[in-house]
Design a protein around this motif. Structure first.
Motif, PDB file in Angstrom:
ATOM      1  N   TYR A  64       0.864  -1.171   0.000  1.00 30.35           N
ATOM      2  CA  TYR A  64       0.000   0.000   0.000  1.00 30.35           C
ATOM      3  C   TYR A  64       0.908   1.231   0.000  1.00 30.35           C
ATOM      4  CZ  TYR A  64      -3.547  -3.366   1.340  1.00 30.35           C
ATOM      5  OH  TYR A  64      -4.384  -4.450   1.368  1.00 30.35           O
ATOM      6  N   TYR A  65       0.777   2.046  -1.036  1.00 26.56           N
ATOM      7  CA  TYR A  65       1.631   3.217  -1.191  1.00 26.56           C
ATOM      8  C   TYR A  65       0.790   4.476  -1.004  1.00 26.56           C
ATOM      9  CZ  TYR A  65       4.619  -0.244  -3.409  1.00 26.56           C
ATOM     10  OH  TYR A  65       5.372  -1.355  -3.669  1.00 26.56           O
ATOM     11  N   THR A  66       1.311   5.413  -0.199  1.00 22.56           N
ATOM     12  CA  THR A  66       0.637   6.677   0.062  1.00 22.56           C
ATOM     13  C   THR A  66       1.579   7.806  -0.312  1.00 22.56           C
ATOM     14  OG1 THR A  66      -0.446   5.631   1.946  1.00 22.56           O
ATOM     15  CG2 THR A  66      -0.585   8.016   1.801  1.00 22.56           C
ATOM     16  N   LEU A  67       1.072   8.765  -1.046  1.00 22.52           N
ATOM     17  CA  LEU A  67       1.864   9.885  -1.514  1.00 22.52           C
ATOM     18  C   LEU A  67       2.093  10.889  -0.382  1.00 22.52           C
ATOM     19  CD1 LEU A  67       3.036  10.683  -4.246  1.00 22.52           C
ATOM     20  CD2 LEU A  67       0.919  11.878  -4.735  1.00 22.52           C
ATOM     21  N   THR A  68       3.323  11.364  -0.230  1.00 24.12           N
ATOM     22  CA  THR A  68       3.639  12.388   0.776  1.00 24.12           C
ATOM     23  C   THR A  68       3.554  13.771   0.131  1.00 24.12           C
ATOM     24  OG1 THR A  68       5.997  12.326   0.285  1.00 24.12           O
ATOM     25  CG2 THR A  68       5.202  10.817   1.994  1.00 24.12           C
ATOM     26  N   ASP A  69       3.690  14.815   0.935  1.00 20.92           N
ATOM     27  CA  ASP A  69       3.642  16.181   0.411  1.00 20.92           C
ATOM     28  C   ASP A  69       4.798  16.445  -0.558  1.00 20.92           C
ATOM     29  OD1 ASP A  69       1.384  16.688   1.899  1.00 20.92           O
ATOM     30  OD2 ASP A  69       2.506  17.532   3.587  1.00 20.92           O
ATOM     31  N   GLU A  70       5.982  15.928  -0.242  1.00 25.09           N
ATOM     32  CA  GLU A  70       7.122  16.090  -1.145  1.00 25.09           C
ATOM     33  C   GLU A  70       6.880  15.343  -2.449  1.00 25.09           C
ATOM     34  OE1 GLU A  70       7.608  14.758   2.014  1.00 25.09           O
ATOM     35  OE2 GLU A  70       8.152  16.652   2.973  1.00 25.09           O
ATOM     36  N   GLY A  71       6.220  14.197  -2.346  1.00 21.93           N
ATOM     37  CA  GLY A  71       5.900  13.414  -3.537  1.00 21.93           C
ATOM     38  C   GLY A  71       4.910  14.129  -4.441  1.00 21.93           C
ATOM     39  N   ILE A  72       3.963  14.839  -3.837  1.00 26.40           N
ATOM     40  CA  ILE A  72       3.002  15.600  -4.634  1.00 26.40           C
ATOM     41  C   ILE A  72       3.733  16.674  -5.438  1.00 26.40           C
ATOM     42  CG2 ILE A  72       1.076  17.224  -4.489  1.00 26.40           C
ATOM     43  CD1 ILE A  72       0.086  15.613  -2.061  1.00 26.40           C
ATOM     44  N   GLU A  73       4.660  17.368  -4.789  1.00 21.57           N
ATOM     45  CA  GLU A  73       5.428  18.405  -5.490  1.00 21.57           C
ATOM     46  C   GLU A  73       6.281  17.795  -6.605  1.00 21.57           C
ATOM     47  OE1 GLU A  73       5.056  21.660  -5.172  1.00 21.57           O
ATOM     48  OE2 GLU A  73       3.484  21.158  -3.722  1.00 21.57           O
TER      49      GLU A  73
END
Length: 123
Positions: A64-73
């Motif tokens: 299960y992978y969840t996107l972080t704030d840095e990943g969104i950028e």
């Protein structure tokens, strides 16, 4: 591992659209929702995890992978998405309010006193 650019882009688009991604721990199959190999999905997510762009949770043979704030950028820059667009997991959804049942006009409220409570007769 070398992943074709088209497959990497499709994986990243799906991750950015939902904000989360699920992959079975089976490297021989096609991914359930993305039209690419499951191995490509797992390895691309492993790469993003090592960079700190994705948080990984493993349970019952599924990643299960969840996107972080840095990943969104990072994905915004990689995919060329405008600043106002966010994954669906970050969009606040309105919770519908339940309607309260209306009391009939003139109906008395129920009231429970100790007089109505009956103790059990012990033999």
């Amino acid at each position: 591992m070398i992943i074709p650019k088209a497959d990497r882009r499709v994986i990243f688009e799906n991750l950015f659209k939902d904000g989360v991604l699920v992959a079975k721990k089976d490297f021989e199959i096609q991914h359930d929702t993305i039209d690419t190999k499951n191995l490509y999905v797992v390895k691309a997510m492993q790469s993003l995890t090592s960079k700190g762009f994705v948080k990984t949770q493993f349970s019952w043979q599924y990643y299960y992978y969840t996107l972080t704030d840095e990943g969104i950028e990072y994905l915004r820059e990689f995919l060329g998405v405008p600043e106002g667009v966010v994954p669906t997991t970050l969009i606040e959804q309105k919770i519908p309010q339940r309607e309260r049942p209306q009391r009939r006009e003139g109906a008395p409220r129920r009231r429970y006193d100790n007089d109505e409570y009956r103790k059990r007769e012990r033999a």
